[in-house]
Design an enzyme around this catalytic site. Structure first.
Site, PDB file in Angstrom:
ATOM      1  N   GLY A  46      -1.222   5.697   0.061  1.00  0.00           N
ATOM      2  CA  GLY A  46      -0.320   4.607   0.455  1.00  0.00           C
ATOM      3  C   GLY A  46      -0.952   3.231   0.241  1.00  0.00           C
ATOM      4  N   GLY A 104       1.995   4.819  10.742  1.00  0.00           N
ATOM      5  CA  GLY A 104       0.639   5.174  11.172  1.00  0.00           C
ATOM      6  C   GLY A 104       0.378   6.657  11.041  1.00  0.00           C
ATOM      7  N   LYS A 164      20.411  -8.721  26.154  1.00  0.00           N
ATOM      8  CA  LYS A 164      21.441  -7.688  26.191  1.00  0.00           C
ATOM      9  C   LYS A 164      21.071  -6.404  25.459  1.00  0.00           C
ATOM     10  CE  LYS A 164      24.015  -9.595  22.284  1.00  0.00           C
ATOM     11  NZ  LYS A 164      25.273 -10.095  21.790  1.00  0.00           N
ATOM     12  N   ARG A 179      -0.252   9.916  -5.072  1.00  0.00           N
ATOM     13  CA  ARG A 179      -0.756  10.851  -4.068  1.00  0.00           C
ATOM     14  C   ARG A 179      -1.222  12.188  -4.652  1.00  0.00           C
ATOM     15  NH1 ARG A 179      -0.501   9.079   0.972  1.00  0.00           N
ATOM     16  NH2 ARG A 179       1.110   7.621   1.638  1.00  0.00           N
ATOM     17  N   TYR A 217       6.859   0.000   5.623  1.00  0.00           N
ATOM     18  CA  TYR A 217       6.701  -0.504   4.257  1.00  0.00           C
ATOM     19  C   TYR A 217       6.617  -2.031   4.230  1.00  0.00           C
ATOM     20  CZ  TYR A 217       7.728   4.328   3.323  1.00  0.00           C
ATOM     21  OH  TYR A 217       7.660   5.700   3.326  1.00  0.00           O
ATOM     22  N   LYS A 228      -9.791   2.943   2.850  1.00  0.00           N
ATOM     23  CA  LYS A 228      -8.468   2.299   2.839  1.00  0.00           C
ATOM     24  C   LYS A 228      -7.479   3.069   3.688  1.00  0.00           C
ATOM     25  CE  LYS A 228      -5.405   4.122   1.215  1.00  0.00           C
ATOM     26  NZ  LYS A 228      -4.298   4.939   0.699  1.00  0.00           N
ATOM     27  N   THR A 229      -6.670   2.447   4.446  1.00  0.00           N
ATOM     28  CA  THR A 229      -5.409   2.933   5.006  1.00  0.00           C
ATOM     29  C   THR A 229      -4.963   1.997   6.121  1.00  0.00           C
ATOM     30  OG1 THR A 229      -4.165   4.670   6.116  1.00  0.00           O
ATOM     31  CG2 THR A 229      -6.517   4.647   6.616  1.00  0.00           C
ATOM     32  N   ILE A 230      -3.683   1.639   6.087  1.00  0.00           N
ATOM     33  CA  ILE A 230      -3.159   0.792   7.166  1.00  0.00           C
ATOM     34  C   ILE A 230      -3.218   1.546   8.490  1.00  0.00           C
ATOM     35  CG2 ILE A 230      -1.607  -0.576   5.710  1.00  0.00           C
ATOM     36  CD1 ILE A 230       0.712   1.183   7.002  1.00  0.00           C
ATOM     37  N   ASP A 231      -3.249   2.898   8.428  1.00  0.00           N
ATOM     38  CA  ASP A 231      -3.175   3.706   9.650  1.00  0.00           C
ATOM     39  C   ASP A 231      -4.381   3.502  10.579  1.00  0.00           C
ATOM     40  OD1 ASP A 231      -0.968   4.616   8.357  1.00  0.00           O
ATOM     41  OD2 ASP A 231      -1.712   6.636   7.989  1.00  0.00           O
ATOM     42  N   ASP A 273      -8.614  11.810   3.277  1.00  0.00           N
ATOM     43  CA  ASP A 273      -8.510  12.925   2.321  1.00  0.00           C
ATOM     44  C   ASP A 273      -9.068  12.540   0.956  1.00  0.00           C
ATOM     45  OD1 ASP A 273      -7.452  14.761   4.022  1.00  0.00           O
ATOM     46  OD2 ASP A 273      -5.352  14.365   3.489  1.00  0.00           O
ATOM     47  N   GLU A 303       5.046   6.577  14.752  1.00  0.00           N
ATOM     48  CA  GLU A 303       5.896   7.450  13.935  1.00  0.00           C
ATOM     49  C   GLU A 303       5.539   8.930  14.062  1.00  0.00           C
ATOM     50  OE1 GLU A 303       5.809   6.813   9.695  1.00  0.00           O
ATOM     51  OE2 GLU A 303       3.680   7.157   9.529  1.00  0.00           O
TER      52      GLU A 303
HETATM   53  P1  FBP Z   1      -2.334   6.510   3.465  1.00  0.00           P
HETATM   54  O1  FBP Z   1      -2.819   7.425   4.551  1.00  0.00           O
HETATM   55  O2  FBP Z   1      -2.344   7.128   2.125  1.00  0.00           O
HETATM   56  O3  FBP Z   1      -3.050   5.188   3.484  1.00  0.00           O
HETATM   57  O4  FBP Z   1      -0.793   6.158   3.760  1.00  0.00           O
HETATM   58  C1  FBP Z   1      -0.398   5.752   5.024  1.00  0.00           C
HETATM   59  C2  FBP Z   1       1.093   5.653   5.189  1.00  0.00           C
HETATM   60  O5  FBP Z   1       1.503   4.313   5.043  1.00  0.00           O
HETATM   61  C3  FBP Z   1       1.526   6.224   6.528  1.00  0.00           C
HETATM   62  O6  FBP Z   1       1.443   5.262   7.549  1.00  0.00           O
HETATM   63  C4  FBP Z   1       2.925   6.721   6.240  1.00  0.00           C
HETATM   64  O7  FBP Z   1       3.288   7.783   7.085  1.00  0.00           O
HETATM   65  C5  FBP Z   1       2.830   7.189   4.820  1.00  0.00           C
HETATM   66  O8  FBP Z   1       1.805   6.427   4.221  1.00  0.00           O
HETATM   67  C6  FBP Z   1       4.104   7.038   4.037  1.00  0.00           C
HETATM   68  O9  FBP Z   1       3.942   7.623   2.791  1.00  0.00           O
HETATM   69  P2  FBP Z   1       4.763   7.263   1.481  1.00  0.00           P
HETATM   70  O10 FBP Z   1       4.212   5.990   0.954  1.00  0.00           O
HETATM   71  O11 FBP Z   1       4.465   8.388   0.561  1.00  0.00           O
HETATM   72  O12 FBP Z   1       6.195   7.134   1.868  1.00  0.00           O
END
Ligand code: FBP
Length: 546
Positions: free
Chosen positions: A78, A248, A239, A142, A418, A199-202, A173, A308
């Site tokens: 991602g 994540g 309201k 991926r 996204y 790397k990963t936003i998670d 991974d 999520e």
């Molecule tokens: P990575 O672990 O590859 O960095 O991706 C994280 C992520 O953004 C998750 O937060 C999300 O669940 C997933 O990718 C969404 O995957 P895709 O881009 O394939 O829709």
């Protein structure tokens, strides 16, 4: 390419770097290392790359000469803000070691290496992408790089391009696979080095030596801006209840960080739900009770943050998903979605079938949809926010009938994911990523393989950051994946005993009843350092700085 005013101004931003990377340097090696667990198994599987020392770069008065080298780079998985700066740092780093060095990007992720799709990254191309978000310079993918025939296919093109080292920018991974590849190429005496970048936003690729994965900082700031805007809208009209699901994957780091930044009324943390063995009903009751209490004060509004991956942490839902995963893995092509749902309800174990049948139709459909390439349910496609709205609504109706709820429930749902993955990197990510790429270049120059580039002490000013490399085997343990024991980098989920969660747990009851929202506003790229260079609250709390 047309450009925005910010893009033009931002292109000139000079990433801040650790002092050791700005002049002559030498490397300092520590003691031999061990894996986090399962030492014998990991040592056995990685005989050539196990136990290597941690490497730190330190300033030196001596100028070292390095030969020209060709380097390859892959973006895996991602998108995460800052990827382009890793590549820019890598490019500048190998050029500093020797002007004759060249950089090749493999296209659309690991698949580019296997299928021999690549492009040379020249100075002009790199300059177009400095300090920009996205992974579009070479694209990402991926494809899992894990089989020997893939490694051998990769070797063909690496040899053809005379590539000395491959840098894999990815999550846990992809870095696990980078380590397997490093071991394989070393075992085969190919002379090709492999270096990983976190790397990963998670935010779930972190440990003692890797303070954070890049992209987490920017993504959380983008989501927090949006949440703050919604909170202010919510507090203006008074309201709606806003149910906000955040990306994540399994880990709730993003949700927790956004809660610390914005102080919502309710925030769920999957890891806590699992630790307390809560059922879906427990979660629904928790939310409904707070909504009812606020209604007693006349407050029929609020914000709720939802990670999520939540449903996978509710034990009964987890069992259901596991059975669905196994079942769909075997019967995936057989039926249309409608037939699949009907068939599933009949075939599942009775306890799982009962839960499945009780779910709102759209969620039942989402759980039956196709899996990702690793056979897992795609959590970002499950509308947990809508599931909770429906179930909380039903619960509140019930409470109203019993005269335990006096309010009016009107809900809005949102999903932020996204929106944040390709934002222009914050100063933190721009600096951190550039330094990671630069550190990767030095590790290559020093002949290292099986290392992850590391930059530490990042809550201090950038010139005090510590750059170097950490052997990837040091982060590994054995885990069961799809029925098989495999060496993998240990994933970091939210630690309920660590400072960020404790701070949240201490404040959440106040946030629930009082309207104590914080509005972080947009990321600032120019201005005072206390506005532009703040790391995440998670990092500050983890480092004991806040
Ligand atoms: P990575 O672990 O590859 O960095 O991706 C994280 C992520 O953004 C998750 O937060 C999300 O669940 C997933 O990718 C969404 O995957 P895709 O881009 O394939 O829709």
């Amino acid at each position: 390419m047309a450009k925005s005013a910010l893009q033009i101004a931002r292109a000139g931003y000079k990433a801040k770097m650790p002092k050791a990377l700005t002049g002559n340097l030498t490397i300092k090696e520590g003691d031999p290392t061990q894996s986090v667990a399962d030492h014998d198994d990991i040592r056995h599987l990685f005989p050539n790359t196990y136990g290597m020392p941690i490497v730190t770069f330190v300033e030196s008065s001596e100028e070292k000469k390095y030969p020209a080298m060709n380097v390859g780079v892959i973006l895996s998985g991602g998108q995460a803000p800052g990827g382009h700066n890793v590549i820019a740092g890598l490019f500048d780093g190998i050029k500093r070691l020797n002007k004759g060095s060249r950089l090749f990007g493999f296209l659309l992720g690991p698949g580019g290496l296997i299928e021999h799709n690549y492009m040379e990254l020249t100075a002009e191309i790199i300059d177009e992408y400095r300090n920009t978000g996205g992974f579009d310079i070479i694209g990402s993918g991926r494809t899992k790089l894990e089989k020997k025939d893939q490694f051998d296919k990769g070797l063909e093109i690496l040899k053809k391009l005379d590539i000395k080292a491959l840098v894999i920018i990815g999550g846990d991974d992809s870095n696990t696979n980078a380590c397997v590849l490093a071991e394989y190429y070393k075992h085969k005496n190919t002379g090709i080095q492999v270096i990983g970048c976190p790397k990963t936003i998670d935010g779930d690729l972190k440990n003692e030596m890797i303070e954070t994965s890049f992209g987490f900082d920017t993504a959380c700031k983008v989501y927090s801006e949006l949440i703050g805007n919604i909170e202010r809208d919510c507090n203006s009209s008074r309201k709606y209840w806003h149910f906000i699901k955040l990306m994540g994957r399994s880990a709730s780091h993003i949700t927790l960080e956004c809660a610390l930044q914005t102080q919502p009324n309710i925030c769920l943390i999957s890891e806590e739900v699992e630790a307390k063995k809560q059922t879906l009903d427990d979660v629904v009751n928790y939310i409904a009770d707070i909504i009812a209490k606020r209604a007693e004060n006349g407050d029929n509004f609020g914000t709720i943050l939802i990670p999520e991956g939540l449903v996978e942490f509710i034990p009964a839902m987890k069992n259901l998903i596991t059975e669905l995963n196994d079942f769909l893995a075997e019967n995936i092509e057989e039926f249309s979605l409608i037939k699949k749902i009907k068939y599933l309800t009949e075939k599942l174990k009775p306890e799982n079938a009962a839960i499945y049948a009780s779910l709102p139709e759209n969620v039942a459909r989402q759980l039956a949809m196709d899996r990702d390439p690793h056979g897992n349910v795609q959590v970002s496609l499950i509308e947990t926010d809508k599931l909770l709205i429906e179930m909380v609504g039903r619960r509140l109706d019930h409470m109203k009938n019993e005269h335990r709820y006096v309010g009016k429930f009107s809900a809005q749902s949102h999903f932020f994911g996204y929106e944040g993955r390709c934002a222009a990197p914050s100063n933190y990510d721009a600096d951190y990523c550039y330094s990671l790429g630069y550190a990767a270049a030095i590790l290559i120059g020093e002949g290292k393989t099986g290392y992850m580039a590391s930059v530490r002490n990042t809550t201090a000013p950038a010139d005090e950051w510590i750059a170097g490399g950490v052997p990837i085997t040091m982060m590994m343990n054995m885990e069961r994946r799809h029925g098989e024991l495999k060496p993998v980098i240990q994933k970091a989920l939210v630690d309920l005993n660590a400072a960020p969660f404790k701070k949240f747990a201490a404040d959440r009851n106040t946030w629930a009843m009082k309207t104590d929202f914080v509005y972080p506003g947009p990321i600032q790229y120019f201005g005072p350092t206390e506005v532009c260079d703040q790391p995440t609250k998670t990092l500050l709390l983890e480092q004991g700085v806040e």
